[in-house]
Design a protein around this motif. Sequence first.
Motif, PDB file in Angstrom:
ATOM      1  N   GLN A 199       0.839  -1.205   0.000  1.00 30.78           N
ATOM      2  CA  GLN A 199       0.000   0.000   0.000  1.00 30.78           C
ATOM      3  C   GLN A 199       0.870   1.249   0.000  1.00 30.78           C
ATOM      4  N   SER A 200       1.918   1.238   0.823  1.00 33.73           N
ATOM      5  CA  SER A 200       2.860   2.365   0.816  1.00 33.73           C
ATOM      6  C   SER A 200       3.585   2.445  -0.513  1.00 33.73           C
ATOM      7  N   GLY A 201       3.859   1.278  -1.130  1.00 31.42           N
ATOM      8  CA  GLY A 201       4.517   1.268  -2.427  1.00 31.42           C
ATOM      9  C   GLY A 201       3.689   1.931  -3.509  1.00 31.42           C
ATOM     10  N   HIS A 202       2.378   1.652  -3.537  1.00 31.84           N
ATOM     11  CA  HIS A 202       1.493   2.296  -4.518  1.00 31.84           C
ATOM     12  C   HIS A 202       1.512   3.817  -4.335  1.00 31.84           C
ATOM     13  N   GLU A 203       1.445   4.225  -3.077  1.00 33.13           N
ATOM     14  CA  GLU A 203       1.390   5.659  -2.806  1.00 33.13           C
ATOM     15  C   GLU A 203       2.713   6.342  -3.140  1.00 33.13           C
ATOM     16  N   LEU A 204       3.830   5.674  -2.820  1.00 32.00           N
ATOM     17  CA  LEU A 204       5.130   6.246  -3.154  1.00 32.00           C
ATOM     18  C   LEU A 204       5.295   6.367  -4.663  1.00 32.00           C
ATOM     19  N   ALA A 205       4.825   5.374  -5.411  1.00 33.10           N
ATOM     20  CA  ALA A 205       4.911   5.434  -6.874  1.00 33.10           C
ATOM     21  C   ALA A 205       4.191   6.669  -7.407  1.00 33.10           C
ATOM     22  N   ALA A 206       3.002   6.943  -6.871  1.00 30.27           N
ATOM     23  CA  ALA A 206       2.230   8.106  -7.312  1.00 30.27           C
ATOM     24  C   ALA A 206       2.928   9.408  -6.922  1.00 30.27           C
ATOM     25  N   GLN A 207       3.502   9.450  -5.728  1.00 34.94           N
ATOM     26  CA  GLN A 207       4.168  10.679  -5.274  1.00 34.94           C
ATOM     27  C   GLN A 207       5.428  10.968  -6.101  1.00 34.94           C
ATOM     28  N   LEU A 208       6.186   9.920  -6.431  1.00 32.46           N
ATOM     29  CA  LEU A 208       7.389  10.128  -7.230  1.00 32.46           C
ATOM     30  C   LEU A 208       7.046  10.565  -8.647  1.00 32.46           C
ATOM     31  N   GLU A 209       5.907  10.125  -9.152  1.00 31.11           N
ATOM     32  CA  GLU A 209       5.473  10.593 -10.471  1.00 31.11           C
ATOM     33  C   GLU A 209       5.182  12.090 -10.434  1.00 31.11           C
ATOM     34  N   GLN A 210       4.555  12.538  -9.351  1.00 29.80           N
ATOM     35  CA  GLN A 210       4.305  13.967  -9.185  1.00 29.80           C
ATOM     36  C   GLN A 210       5.622  14.743  -9.074  1.00 29.80           C
ATOM     37  N   LEU A 211       6.597  14.152  -8.388  1.00 30.51           N
ATOM     38  CA  LEU A 211       7.894  14.800  -8.246  1.00 30.51           C
ATOM     39  C   LEU A 211       8.548  15.011  -9.606  1.00 30.51           C
ATOM     40  N   VAL A 212       8.554  13.966 -10.425  1.00 31.52           N
ATOM     41  CA  VAL A 212       9.172  14.056 -11.747  1.00 31.52           C
ATOM     42  C   VAL A 212       8.450  15.080 -12.621  1.00 31.52           C
ATOM     43  N   MET A 213       7.127  15.111 -12.538  1.00 29.19           N
ATOM     44  CA  MET A 213       6.346  16.026 -13.375  1.00 29.19           C
ATOM     45  C   MET A 213       6.510  17.484 -12.963  1.00 29.19           C
TER      46      MET A 213
END
Length: 419
Positions: free
Chosen positions: A204-218
């Motif tokens: 669950q934390s992995g899914h959320e981290l994936a989404a947050q890192l995508e926002q970081l890159v964007m």
Amino acid sequence: MAKPPSKNPLKHLQPSDLRGIAQLATEATAGVTRIAEGVHQSVWRTLGAPSGATPNQTRGLTGLVYQSVQGVTQLVGKGVDAALAGVQSLLAKGNPDRPASPEREAVVAALNGVLGDRLVTSSNPLATAMSLRHQGLALDWQAMPPRTEVTGKVLILIHGLCMNDLQWQVPAGGSGSDHGAALAATLDYTPIYVRYNTGRHTSQSGHELAAQLEQLVMNWPVPLEELTVVAHSMGGLVTRSAIHSARQAGLRWPSTLKNIVFLGTPHHGAPLERAGNWVDVILGSTPYTAPFAKLGQLRSAGITDLRYGHVLDADWQGHDRFQRKPDSRQLLPLPEGIACFTLAATTAPQRGSLADRLIGDGLVPLHSALGQHDDPLRTLFFAKPNQSIAYRMNHLALLNHPTVTQQLLKWLTPEVKSD
């Protein structure tokens, strides 16, 4: 004469903390009442007395008493929660910019590690939301740091169970090495720290981290050259989960991820949680002790994921996480195309079969941190130059030991290619 610092623990409380503590007190009272009723009914059952609506409930006048205690507890709890919600809003308006103390954050992080999944389920304000943090503040995707304060090389630091982002740093006057600061000064990285609820399932934390890192890159204010991750303990499992989740969803950030360094990550689990699972079995083996098994089952989903090193949703979905069963994880090798390094610690002065299996760093055995497994299909293959062992070092020392900093610099410094 200077006034000595206040020892009043209340000074560390945030406006929402009282409400969260009150909710926990209500749940604790109700839980103790259920355990007491379970023990009571277990004794009656041995005498042939029938149970109430469920095997752990009493009936008749006794059942009415327990129901009354539960009902009053919930009623009072809701009233207190409603009252404190109003007080919380008033206190927040009166001092909106009051920073949280490191002591308060450490206690909340530990509480989230032990009960974090329950805090989320009950909407308790003490539940920690995941955030990416720069210079002590959560990143705001609409107001990112100025271009002059960041570089194109981003270092993501992810903490482990019951911890928070502040614990990577060395307190004023303390000894040790700040990995993030050292890599920023030497290799021009911009450190970004992850704060998250370690009591939730690692996937669950992995899914959320994936989404947050995508926002970081964007939203990163300068062209992003590379991402590098340094993950301590459970943070390594969350990292592997996030990469798998991101690639399944077709996100962009894994293509910029160059390095992952795992520090004491229990890739194949930790014996302490496996011992806790045996306690569940033992307590549940007799009718008199079975109600007390609920105490052991208060521990979070994040903790039980450490039994074997769960990374994917399929590792835990559809299973009773307190039931004793063999390792049934889905196979997930190290991510391709990314340089993966692992640093394992041991409190022993040298390697040995007993030290490797039983000692490790006090929490994680060497073979688990190195990705080694008796089943070759489960072994994670780190290249020999990408493995290191720190001797006479414990699990927590990996966070800020100078030896670890030197190894990070050695691994992450780009090779100079001669013409």
